[in-house]
Design a protein around this motif. Structure first.
Motif, PDB file in Angstrom:
ATOM      1  N   MET A 131       0.845  -1.186   0.000  1.00  0.00           N
ATOM      2  CA  MET A 131       0.000   0.000   0.000  1.00  0.00           C
ATOM      3  C   MET A 131       0.878   1.232   0.000  1.00  0.00           C
ATOM      4  O   MET A 131       1.830   1.328   0.778  1.00  0.00           O
ATOM      5  N   ALA A 132       0.582   2.187  -0.880  1.00  0.00           N
ATOM      6  CA  ALA A 132       1.365   3.407  -0.982  1.00  0.00           C
ATOM      7  C   ALA A 132       0.459   4.609  -0.757  1.00  0.00           C
ATOM      8  O   ALA A 132      -0.527   4.795  -1.468  1.00  0.00           O
ATOM      9  N   ILE A 133       0.785   5.415   0.247  1.00  0.00           N
ATOM     10  CA  ILE A 133       0.114   6.695   0.459  1.00  0.00           C
ATOM     11  C   ILE A 133       1.003   7.738  -0.204  1.00  0.00           C
ATOM     12  O   ILE A 133       1.974   8.199   0.376  1.00  0.00           O
ATOM     13  N   GLN A 134       0.672   8.087  -1.432  1.00  0.00           N
ATOM     14  CA  GLN A 134       1.569   8.927  -2.219  1.00  0.00           C
ATOM     15  C   GLN A 134       1.643  10.351  -1.660  1.00  0.00           C
ATOM     16  O   GLN A 134       0.627  10.932  -1.288  1.00  0.00           O
ATOM     17  N   ARG A 135       2.843  10.877  -1.645  1.00  0.00           N
ATOM     18  CA  ARG A 135       3.078  12.230  -1.158  1.00  0.00           C
ATOM     19  C   ARG A 135       4.045  12.908  -2.125  1.00  0.00           C
ATOM     20  O   ARG A 135       4.611  12.271  -3.015  1.00  0.00           O
ATOM     21  N   GLY A 136       4.223  14.192  -1.921  1.00  0.00           N
ATOM     22  CA  GLY A 136       5.159  14.919  -2.756  1.00  0.00           C
ATOM     23  C   GLY A 136       6.568  14.394  -2.581  1.00  0.00           C
ATOM     24  O   GLY A 136       7.087  14.362  -1.471  1.00  0.00           O
ATOM     25  N   GLY A 137       7.203  13.968  -3.653  1.00  0.00           N
ATOM     26  CA  GLY A 137       8.529  13.375  -3.576  1.00  0.00           C
ATOM     27  C   GLY A 137       9.499  14.102  -4.468  1.00  0.00           C
ATOM     28  O   GLY A 137       9.185  15.172  -4.976  1.00  0.00           O
ATOM     29  N   PRO A 138      10.681  13.520  -4.654  1.00  0.00           N
ATOM     30  CA  PRO A 138      11.130  12.185  -4.210  1.00  0.00           C
ATOM     31  C   PRO A 138      11.635  12.198  -2.773  1.00  0.00           C
ATOM     32  O   PRO A 138      11.673  13.242  -2.124  1.00  0.00           O
ATOM     33  N   SER A 139      12.042  10.997  -2.311  1.00  0.00           N
ATOM     34  CA  SER A 139      12.537  10.803  -0.950  1.00  0.00           C
ATOM     35  C   SER A 139      11.505  11.323   0.045  1.00  0.00           C
ATOM     36  O   SER A 139      10.313  11.153  -0.135  1.00  0.00           O
ATOM     37  N   THR A 140      11.930  11.990   1.117  1.00  0.00           N
ATOM     38  CA  THR A 140      10.992  12.524   2.097  1.00  0.00           C
ATOM     39  C   THR A 140      10.129  13.602   1.467  1.00  0.00           C
ATOM     40  O   THR A 140       8.935  13.702   1.744  1.00  0.00           O
ATOM     41  N   GLY A 141      10.718  14.408   0.591  1.00  0.00           N
ATOM     42  CA  GLY A 141       9.940  15.367  -0.190  1.00  0.00           C
ATOM     43  C   GLY A 141       9.049  16.256   0.643  1.00  0.00           C
ATOM     44  O   GLY A 141       9.499  16.976   1.526  1.00  0.00           O
ATOM     45  N   LEU A 142       7.742  16.166   0.360  1.00  0.00           N
ATOM     46  CA  LEU A 142       6.729  16.916   1.106  1.00  0.00           C
ATOM     47  C   LEU A 142       5.889  15.919   1.887  1.00  0.00           C
ATOM     48  O   LEU A 142       4.851  15.460   1.410  1.00  0.00           O
ATOM     49  N   PRO A 143       6.320  15.534   3.078  1.00  0.00           N
ATOM     50  CA  PRO A 143       5.693  14.400   3.768  1.00  0.00           C
ATOM     51  C   PRO A 143       4.252  14.619   4.181  1.00  0.00           C
ATOM     52  O   PRO A 143       3.545  13.645   4.458  1.00  0.00           O
ATOM     53  N   THR A 144       3.776  15.865   4.220  1.00  0.00           N
ATOM     54  CA  THR A 144       2.384  16.108   4.601  1.00  0.00           C
ATOM     55  C   THR A 144       1.547  16.603   3.432  1.00  0.00           C
ATOM     56  O   THR A 144       0.411  17.023   3.622  1.00  0.00           O
ATOM     57  N   LYS A 145       2.119  16.570   2.229  1.00  0.00           N
ATOM     58  CA  LYS A 145       1.397  17.040   1.044  1.00  0.00           C
ATOM     59  C   LYS A 145       1.084  15.861   0.123  1.00  0.00           C
ATOM     60  O   LYS A 145       1.668  14.789   0.232  1.00  0.00           O
ATOM     61  N   THR A 146       0.170  16.093  -0.822  1.00  0.00           N
ATOM     62  CA  THR A 146      -0.324  14.997  -1.655  1.00  0.00           C
ATOM     63  C   THR A 146       0.260  15.042  -3.064  1.00  0.00           C
ATOM     64  O   THR A 146       0.681  16.088  -3.545  1.00  0.00           O
ATOM     65  N   GLU A 147       0.277  13.881  -3.713  1.00  0.00           N
ATOM     66  CA  GLU A 147       0.760  13.758  -5.080  1.00  0.00           C
ATOM     67  C   GLU A 147       0.312  12.396  -5.611  1.00  0.00           C
ATOM     68  O   GLU A 147      -0.141  11.534  -4.842  1.00  0.00           O
ATOM     69  N   GLN A 148       0.433  12.215  -6.929  1.00  0.00           N
ATOM     70  CA  GLN A 148       0.107  10.935  -7.571  1.00  0.00           C
ATOM     71  C   GLN A 148       1.280  10.472  -8.420  1.00  0.00           C
ATOM     72  O   GLN A 148       1.092   9.953  -9.516  1.00  0.00           O
ATOM     73  N   ALA A 149       2.471  10.610  -7.910  1.00  0.00           N
ATOM     74  CA  ALA A 149       3.671  10.430  -8.736  1.00  0.00           C
ATOM     75  C   ALA A 149       4.298   9.050  -8.650  1.00  0.00           C
ATOM     76  O   ALA A 149       5.383   8.839  -9.199  1.00  0.00           O
ATOM     77  N   ASP A 150       3.634   8.094  -8.010  1.00  0.00           N
ATOM     78  CA  ASP A 150       4.208   6.754  -7.873  1.00  0.00           C
ATOM     79  C   ASP A 150       3.599   5.740  -8.831  1.00  0.00           C
ATOM     80  O   ASP A 150       3.881   4.543  -8.729  1.00  0.00           O
ATOM     81  N   LEU A 151       2.765   6.191  -9.757  1.00  0.00           N
ATOM     82  CA  LEU A 151       2.058   5.241 -10.620  1.00  0.00           C
ATOM     83  C   LEU A 151       3.014   4.449 -11.506  1.00  0.00           C
ATOM     84  O   LEU A 151       2.932   3.218 -11.577  1.00  0.00           O
ATOM     85  N   LEU A 152       3.923   5.134 -12.170  1.00  0.00           N
ATOM     86  CA  LEU A 152       4.842   4.417 -13.057  1.00  0.00           C
ATOM     87  C   LEU A 152       5.783   3.511 -12.269  1.00  0.00           C
ATOM     88  O   LEU A 152       6.179   2.440 -12.751  1.00  0.00           O
ATOM     89  N   GLN A 153       6.135   3.924 -11.053  1.00  0.00           N
ATOM     90  CA  GLN A 153       6.962   3.052 -10.213  1.00  0.00           C
ATOM     91  C   GLN A 153       6.197   1.779  -9.859  1.00  0.00           C
ATOM     92  O   GLN A 153       6.752   0.674  -9.887  1.00  0.00           O
ATOM     93  N   ALA A 154       4.917   1.914  -9.533  1.00  0.00           N
ATOM     94  CA  ALA A 154       4.111   0.736  -9.225  1.00  0.00           C
ATOM     95  C   ALA A 154       3.955  -0.157 -10.450  1.00  0.00           C
ATOM     96  O   ALA A 154       3.972  -1.386 -10.347  1.00  0.00           O
ATOM     97  N   MET A 155       3.845   0.450 -11.606  1.00  0.00           N
ATOM     98  CA  MET A 155       3.656  -0.327 -12.836  1.00  0.00           C
ATOM     99  C   MET A 155       4.927  -1.046 -13.264  1.00  0.00           C
ATOM    100  O   MET A 155       4.886  -2.204 -13.700  1.00  0.00           O
ATOM    101  N   TYR A 156       6.081  -0.377 -13.142  1.00  0.00           N
ATOM    102  CA  TYR A 156       7.288  -0.906 -13.776  1.00  0.00           C
ATOM    103  C   TYR A 156       8.503  -0.990 -12.861  1.00  0.00           C
ATOM    104  O   TYR A 156       9.583  -1.370 -13.342  1.00  0.00           O
ATOM    105  N   GLY A 157       8.370  -0.672 -11.600  1.00  0.00           N
ATOM    106  CA  GLY A 157       9.552  -0.556 -10.750  1.00  0.00           C
ATOM    107  C   GLY A 157      10.052  -1.863 -10.167  1.00  0.00           C
ATOM    108  O   GLY A 157      10.224  -1.981  -8.949  1.00  0.00           O
TER     109      GLY A 157
END
Length: 281
Positions: free
Chosen positions: A1-27
């Motif tokens: 389960m991934a609660i996506q946040r602003g990245g990369p790394s720690t990035g924006l730990p309390t903010k939202t994003e949808q940037a992990d889709l390609l990682q989930a698909m192909y990582g």
């Protein structure tokens, strides 16, 4: 389960994003596809998690459940379901041999797959007679013995892909009361602001169709037909166009991205303006 946040790394730990889709698909290493399920509201997280569990248990595969910070920090009324309303997720474990050799000997083949789901049998560790190898080295189809045979590897790679491709998921529903020429297609927590934006446009007499993906791998089987119905497809995402990239590659459609990566969710007025501009362009 991934609660996506602003990245990369720690990035924006309390903010939202949808940037992990390609990682989930192909990582992953090699050709190793994994199902991807994305809830759209806080309440939908429960049903999406059950759906991910159904897929994982039925098809014997890991599943990515892609939520995000907007959903994780959100809330809404939700009726707790009765236990008899929940799906039956019980698993039938292997209890004995499942294959007969030419000489009549009955054996357990850990890679003898179900012909419908292509899932392998599950044996409880320690069950006498059902011992078998586990690990990352390529296995022979059926027996599960270690194999370096090129033809076997080709077969196993294609079988793993076929298992994911053949997962049964519901058809995608489209909300299109006015026979619009433009479709807005979203996934994840963009459902709320997209729905609000669509309502605003319809109140002004602007026809627009809406659909929202829960299953991203595999896509619903009717998605190709849906995409071809519309002159324009707009995909709002809190990334730089990851779902749009997948749609273009898979279906050869000119999906128009509308992107935001500032750690904040879309606003309804913002999306309504962007969608109206796309319709009028």
């Amino acid at each position: 389960m991934a609660i996506q946040r602003g990245g990369p790394s720690t990035g924006l730990p309390t903010k939202t994003e949808q940037a992990d889709l390609l990682q989930a698909m192909y990582g992953r290493n090699g050709e190793a596809p994994v199902p991807v399920v994305a809830p759209r509201t806080p309440a939908d997280c429960f049903d999406a998690a059950l759906e991910a569990a159904r897929i994982a248990l039925t098809y014997r595969t890991p599943v990515f459940l892609l939520s995000d910070g907007y959903l994780a920090n959100g809330s809404e009324p939700w009726r707790i379901p009765a236990t008899d309303e929940l799906p039956d997720l019980r698993v039938e474990f292997a209890a004995g041999p499942n294959h007969t050799l030419p000489d009549g000997t009955e054996v357990f083949w850990p890679y003898k797959r179900d012909p419908q789901t292509l899932a392998r049998p599950w044996a409880v560790p320690g069950t006498p007679g059902l011992e078998h190898r586990i690990g990352g080295i390529e296995k022979q189809d059926g027996t599960g013995n270690i194999s370096y045979d090129p033809a076997n590897h080709d077969f196993m790679v294609r079988t793993r892909q076929a298992k994911i491709d053949n997962i049964a998921v519901p058809d995608l529903a489209v909300d299109d009361p006015d026979h619009a020429r433009t479709l807005v297609l979203g996934w994840g927590s963009t459902y709320g602001p997209i729905t609000a934006a669509v309502r605003r446009l319809r109140k002004t007499g602007t026809p627009i169709a809406q659909a929202h993906l829960r299953h991203i791998n595999p896509f619903p089987r009717n998605l190709a037909d849906i995409l071809t119905r519309y002159d324009k497809v707009v995909v709002p995402e809190m990334n730089l166009g990851q779902l749009a990239t997948l749609l273009r590659a898979r279906y050869l459609v000119d999906a128009h991205s509308y992107n935001q990566v500032n750690g904040m969710p879309f606003k309804a007025e913002q999306l309504a303006t962007a969608l109206k501009e796309a319709i009028d362009a």
